[in-house]
Design an enzyme around this catalytic site. Structure first.
Site, PDB file in Angstrom:
ATOM      1  N   ARG A  31       0.822  -1.227   0.000  1.00  0.00           N
ATOM      2  CA  ARG A  31       0.000   0.000   0.000  1.00  0.00           C
ATOM      3  C   ARG A  31       0.847   1.265   0.000  1.00  0.00           C
ATOM      4  O   ARG A  31       0.488   2.263   0.636  1.00  0.00           O
ATOM      5  CB  ARG A  31      -0.953   0.029   1.199  1.00  0.00           C
ATOM      6  CG  ARG A  31      -2.109  -0.938   1.131  1.00  0.00           C
ATOM      7  CD  ARG A  31      -3.220  -0.412   0.216  1.00  0.00           C
ATOM      8  NE  ARG A  31      -4.264  -1.404   0.093  1.00  0.00           N
ATOM      9  CZ  ARG A  31      -5.396  -1.371   0.801  1.00  0.00           C
ATOM     10  NH1 ARG A  31      -5.624  -0.400   1.629  1.00  0.00           N
ATOM     11  NH2 ARG A  31      -6.281  -2.315   0.619  1.00  0.00           N
ATOM     12  N   ARG A  35      -4.006   6.378   0.447  1.00  0.00           N
ATOM     13  CA  ARG A  35      -4.602   7.550   1.099  1.00  0.00           C
ATOM     14  C   ARG A  35      -3.682   8.353   2.002  1.00  0.00           C
ATOM     15  O   ARG A  35      -4.015   9.466   2.373  1.00  0.00           O
ATOM     16  CB  ARG A  35      -5.844   7.118   1.881  1.00  0.00           C
ATOM     17  CG  ARG A  35      -7.025   6.854   0.981  1.00  0.00           C
ATOM     18  CD  ARG A  35      -8.095   6.139   1.735  1.00  0.00           C
ATOM     19  NE  ARG A  35      -7.560   4.887   2.263  1.00  0.00           N
ATOM     20  CZ  ARG A  35      -8.297   3.906   2.749  1.00  0.00           C
ATOM     21  NH1 ARG A  35      -9.592   4.049   2.824  1.00  0.00           N
ATOM     22  NH2 ARG A  35      -7.735   2.793   3.185  1.00  0.00           N
ATOM     23  N   ARG A  44      -7.901  10.737  -6.459  1.00  0.00           N
ATOM     24  CA  ARG A  44      -9.052   9.912  -6.071  1.00  0.00           C
ATOM     25  C   ARG A  44     -10.322  10.756  -6.088  1.00  0.00           C
ATOM     26  O   ARG A  44     -11.369  10.311  -6.566  1.00  0.00           O
ATOM     27  CB  ARG A  44      -8.775   9.348  -4.665  1.00  0.00           C
ATOM     28  CG  ARG A  44      -9.924   8.709  -3.950  1.00  0.00           C
ATOM     29  CD  ARG A  44     -10.077   7.275  -4.386  1.00  0.00           C
ATOM     30  NE  ARG A  44     -10.914   6.535  -3.455  1.00  0.00           N
ATOM     31  CZ  ARG A  44     -12.247   6.641  -3.391  1.00  0.00           C
ATOM     32  NH1 ARG A  44     -12.887   7.430  -4.218  1.00  0.00           N
ATOM     33  NH2 ARG A  44     -12.917   5.929  -2.512  1.00  0.00           N
ATOM     34  N   ASP A  81      -6.673  -3.675  -7.426  1.00  0.00           N
ATOM     35  CA  ASP A  81      -7.165  -4.288  -6.192  1.00  0.00           C
ATOM     36  C   ASP A  81      -7.357  -5.779  -6.431  1.00  0.00           C
ATOM     37  O   ASP A  81      -7.585  -6.202  -7.561  1.00  0.00           O
ATOM     38  CB  ASP A  81      -8.488  -3.659  -5.751  1.00  0.00           C
ATOM     39  CG  ASP A  81      -8.783  -3.994  -4.302  1.00  0.00           C
ATOM     40  OD1 ASP A  81      -8.240  -3.321  -3.408  1.00  0.00           O
ATOM     41  OD2 ASP A  81      -9.504  -4.975  -4.053  1.00  0.00           O
ATOM     42  N   TYR A 157     -14.474 -12.716   0.178  1.00  0.00           N
ATOM     43  CA  TYR A 157     -15.284 -11.565  -0.240  1.00  0.00           C
ATOM     44  C   TYR A 157     -16.426 -11.998  -1.166  1.00  0.00           C
ATOM     45  O   TYR A 157     -17.529 -11.472  -1.091  1.00  0.00           O
ATOM     46  CB  TYR A 157     -14.405 -10.525  -0.947  1.00  0.00           C
ATOM     47  CG  TYR A 157     -13.453  -9.827   0.006  1.00  0.00           C
ATOM     48  CD1 TYR A 157     -13.879  -8.755   0.784  1.00  0.00           C
ATOM     49  CD2 TYR A 157     -12.132 -10.251   0.149  1.00  0.00           C
ATOM     50  CE1 TYR A 157     -13.027  -8.117   1.665  1.00  0.00           C
ATOM     51  CE2 TYR A 157     -11.266  -9.619   1.036  1.00  0.00           C
ATOM     52  CZ  TYR A 157     -11.717  -8.552   1.791  1.00  0.00           C
ATOM     53  OH  TYR A 157     -10.879  -7.926   2.675  1.00  0.00           O
TER      54      TYR A 157
HETATM   55  O1  CP3 Z   1      -0.148  -1.944  -2.411  1.00  0.00           O
HETATM   56  C1  CP3 Z   1      -0.446  -1.079  -3.279  1.00  0.00           C
HETATM   57  O2  CP3 Z   1      -0.092   0.110  -3.190  1.00  0.00           O
HETATM   58  C2  CP3 Z   1      -1.160  -1.562  -4.522  1.00  0.00           C
HETATM   59  C3  CP3 Z   1      -2.578  -1.467  -4.547  1.00  0.00           C
HETATM   60  C4  CP3 Z   1      -3.437  -2.385  -3.668  1.00  0.00           C
HETATM   61  C5  CP3 Z   1      -4.680  -1.958  -3.157  1.00  0.00           C
HETATM   62  N1  CP3 Z   1      -5.280  -3.025  -2.545  1.00  0.00           N
HETATM   63  C6  CP3 Z   1      -5.241  -0.591  -3.309  1.00  0.00           C
HETATM   64  C7  CP3 Z   1      -6.381  -0.178  -2.481  1.00  0.00           C
HETATM   65  C8  CP3 Z   1      -3.255  -3.710  -3.285  1.00  0.00           C
HETATM   66  C9  CP3 Z   1      -2.066  -4.634  -3.510  1.00  0.00           C
HETATM   67  C10 CP3 Z   1      -4.442  -4.112  -2.588  1.00  0.00           C
HETATM   68  C11 CP3 Z   1      -4.648  -5.470  -2.058  1.00  0.00           C
HETATM   69  C12 CP3 Z   1      -5.862  -5.780  -1.310  1.00  0.00           C
HETATM   70  N2  CP3 Z   1      -7.119  -5.280  -1.504  1.00  0.00           N
HETATM   71  C13 CP3 Z   1      -5.930  -6.749  -0.284  1.00  0.00           C
HETATM   72  C14 CP3 Z   1      -4.768  -7.615   0.183  1.00  0.00           C
HETATM   73  C15 CP3 Z   1      -3.854  -6.906   1.099  1.00  0.00           C
HETATM   74  C16 CP3 Z   1      -4.486  -6.516   2.427  1.00  0.00           C
HETATM   75  O3  CP3 Z   1      -4.651  -5.307   2.646  1.00  0.00           O
HETATM   76  O4  CP3 Z   1      -4.759  -7.423   3.227  1.00  0.00           O
HETATM   77  C17 CP3 Z   1      -7.265  -6.776   0.181  1.00  0.00           C
HETATM   78  C18 CP3 Z   1      -7.808  -7.664   1.287  1.00  0.00           C
HETATM   79  C19 CP3 Z   1      -8.014  -5.853  -0.616  1.00  0.00           C
HETATM   80  C20 CP3 Z   1      -9.479  -5.558  -0.538  1.00  0.00           C
HETATM   81  C21 CP3 Z   1      -9.739  -4.145  -0.203  1.00  0.00           C
HETATM   82  N3  CP3 Z   1      -9.507  -3.069  -1.024  1.00  0.00           N
HETATM   83  C22 CP3 Z   1     -10.278  -3.657   1.014  1.00  0.00           C
HETATM   84  C23 CP3 Z   1     -10.681  -4.509   2.197  1.00  0.00           C
HETATM   85  C24 CP3 Z   1     -10.371  -2.263   0.892  1.00  0.00           C
HETATM   86  C25 CP3 Z   1     -10.993  -1.313   1.903  1.00  0.00           C
HETATM   87  C26 CP3 Z   1     -10.108  -1.047   3.036  1.00  0.00           C
HETATM   88  C27 CP3 Z   1      -9.208   0.117   2.718  1.00  0.00           C
HETATM   89  O5  CP3 Z   1      -8.035   0.068   3.070  1.00  0.00           O
HETATM   90  O6  CP3 Z   1      -9.760   1.082   2.179  1.00  0.00           O
HETATM   91  C28 CP3 Z   1      -9.838  -1.905  -0.382  1.00  0.00           C
HETATM   92  C29 CP3 Z   1      -9.714  -0.541  -0.933  1.00  0.00           C
HETATM   93  C30 CP3 Z   1      -8.377  -0.116  -1.445  1.00  0.00           C
HETATM   94  N4  CP3 Z   1      -7.496  -0.918  -2.152  1.00  0.00           N
HETATM   95  C31 CP3 Z   1      -7.804   1.179  -1.312  1.00  0.00           C
HETATM   96  C32 CP3 Z   1      -6.572   1.165  -1.968  1.00  0.00           C
HETATM   97  C33 CP3 Z   1      -5.598   2.304  -2.161  1.00  0.00           C
HETATM   98  C34 CP3 Z   1      -8.465   2.383  -0.657  1.00  0.00           C
HETATM   99  C35 CP3 Z   1      -9.438   2.946  -1.635  1.00  0.00           C
HETATM  100  C36 CP3 Z   1      -9.802   4.368  -1.346  1.00  0.00           C
HETATM  101  O7  CP3 Z   1     -10.763   4.576  -0.589  1.00  0.00           O
HETATM  102  O8  CP3 Z   1      -9.165   5.266  -1.915  1.00  0.00           O
END
Ligand code: CP3
Length: 349
Positions: A31, A35, A44, A81, A157
């Protein structure tokens, strides 16, 4: 195979993934785009929705590169994602402000076969376009990382419809029909393997398989639900790209790390903050381990933890990373401080 050869002109992170013990420790952060960066929040807001960002190659390229403009990181990770797979299979997906992802949950395992797989590659074409553009733009020493969710984590999910709790609808479906569930995960593994192979074809130097919810699987099913589907993905990729290293991240896998590392065929093991580096199998590259909470706090606590991790990883192939993603309140200056701590540390090789 662990070797001491440090003369190669290969990208530093790929050297570590190939088992080389190097004085220079490559670093990237899960990540690293997101944000905590104001420039992410601005884009965003402009896009209006998270999924629009993921499927817009110009924006996704820009967001992928944002952290590399600020920090001396060794790798860029594709901005996307893990849930684009269910989305591309035709299951609805929405990211709701403050709630995270919401999907209309599959009612039964048989519903998987009703999903329209025909448009899959077409729907994911923008992700591949993002990778192709990144490949062209990244300097040669930077590694381009692709990724997907592991079948179990994505299934959580797909069946439960949202995160937050303990994915009861997924665990109950699995408990009611372990054999059917195993088949379901293997089908998901095949789709995931195709997706990762396409990512490599479009420029990814390595791919990471995120199994964020591995710890929810009871011990007796760890093989069927975590190891076997991951091994299937790894062998499908290896059949096409035998030299592309694959990183596995079975978060909080506890006593299963050694079996996972030994039986899946991965090249590197991602470690959560609870994992003990000294107890990990010796013949594999390790990645991760710093508690994201310590990056949030910064200061001496973070400094001590960096030294402890680097000491523990000395003499082994290692990639510095967090044990989970960057927390959104993290000050960007702490990321800069972390990278200079890692750069200053002189590893014994
Ligand atoms: O790592 C990176 O910078 C690359 C991008 C990336 C995202 N999600 C962007 C994202 C990667 C590799 C992921 C993986 C991901 N997504 C996982 C596995 C890793 C982990 O965190 O356990 C999972 C379980 C997800 C599913 C997911 N996506 C959730 C549960 C959420 C909501 C929680 C959160 O942190 O907002 C997301 C949204 C998400 N994925 C955001 C980002 C930057 C936030 C979106 C936003 O509101 O701008």
């Amino acid at each position: 195979m662990v070797s001491m050869n440090n003369l190669s002109s290969e990208k530093p992170m790929l050297q570590a993934l190939r088992g080389q013990v190097t004085q220079y420790t490559p670093i990237w952060l899960m990540r690293q785009a997101g944000r905590y960066l104001p420039e992410y929040r601005a884009l965003r807001a402009e896009a209006g929705s998270f999924l629009k960002l993921c499927y817009n190659p110009s924006m996704a390229v820009e967001i992928t590169l944002q952290p590399l403009r600020r920090f001396d990181l060794d790798a860029a990770i594709l901005f996307s994602d893990i849930l684009v797979i269910p989305h591309a299979l035709g299951q609805g997906l929405d990211f709701v402000e403050g709630e995270g992802p919401i999907l209309p949950p599959l009612e039964t395992l048989a519903d998987f076969d009703l999903l329209d797989i025909s448009g899959f590659e077409q729907k994911l074409a923008p992700v591949y376009e993002t990778l192709s553009r990144l490949k062209e733009q990244l300097p040669p020493e930077k590694t381009l990382i692709g990724f997907a969710g592991a079948p179990w984590t994505v299934a959580c999910y797909m069946l439960h419809g949202r995160g937050g709790g303990k994915f009861e609808r997924a665990t109950e479906t699995a408990a009611a029909d372990p054999q059917g569930f195993k088949t379901f995960l293997l089908k998901l593994a095949d789709v995931t393997a195709d997706y990762l192979i396409s990512q490599i074809k479009h420029g990814a130097d390595t791919v990471q398989i995120f199994d964020s919810w591995a710890a929810l699987v009871p011990d007796e099913y760890f093989h069927d639900r975590i190891i076997a589907p991951t091994a299937r993905i790894v062998s499908a990729i290896k059949a096409v790209y035998p030299d592309v290293p694959i990183i596995g991240f079975p978060r909080q896998a506890g006593r299963h790390y050694a079996d996972y590392a030994g039986q899946t065929g991965i090249s590197a093991l991602g470690l959560d903050p609870q994992a003990d580096i000294s107890a990990m199998p010796k013949n594999i590259c390790l990645q991760g381990n710093l508690d994201p909470q310590l990056l949030l706090t910064g200061g001496e606590d973070m400094q001590r933890a960096v030294t402890r991790i680097m000491d523990a990883a000395s003499g082994r192939p290692f990639i510095f990373n967090l044990g989970h993603g960057v927390i959104k309140e993290t000050p960007p200056e702490h990321v800069a401080a972390l990278i200079s701590l890692v750069r200053q540390y002189k590893r014994a090789i």
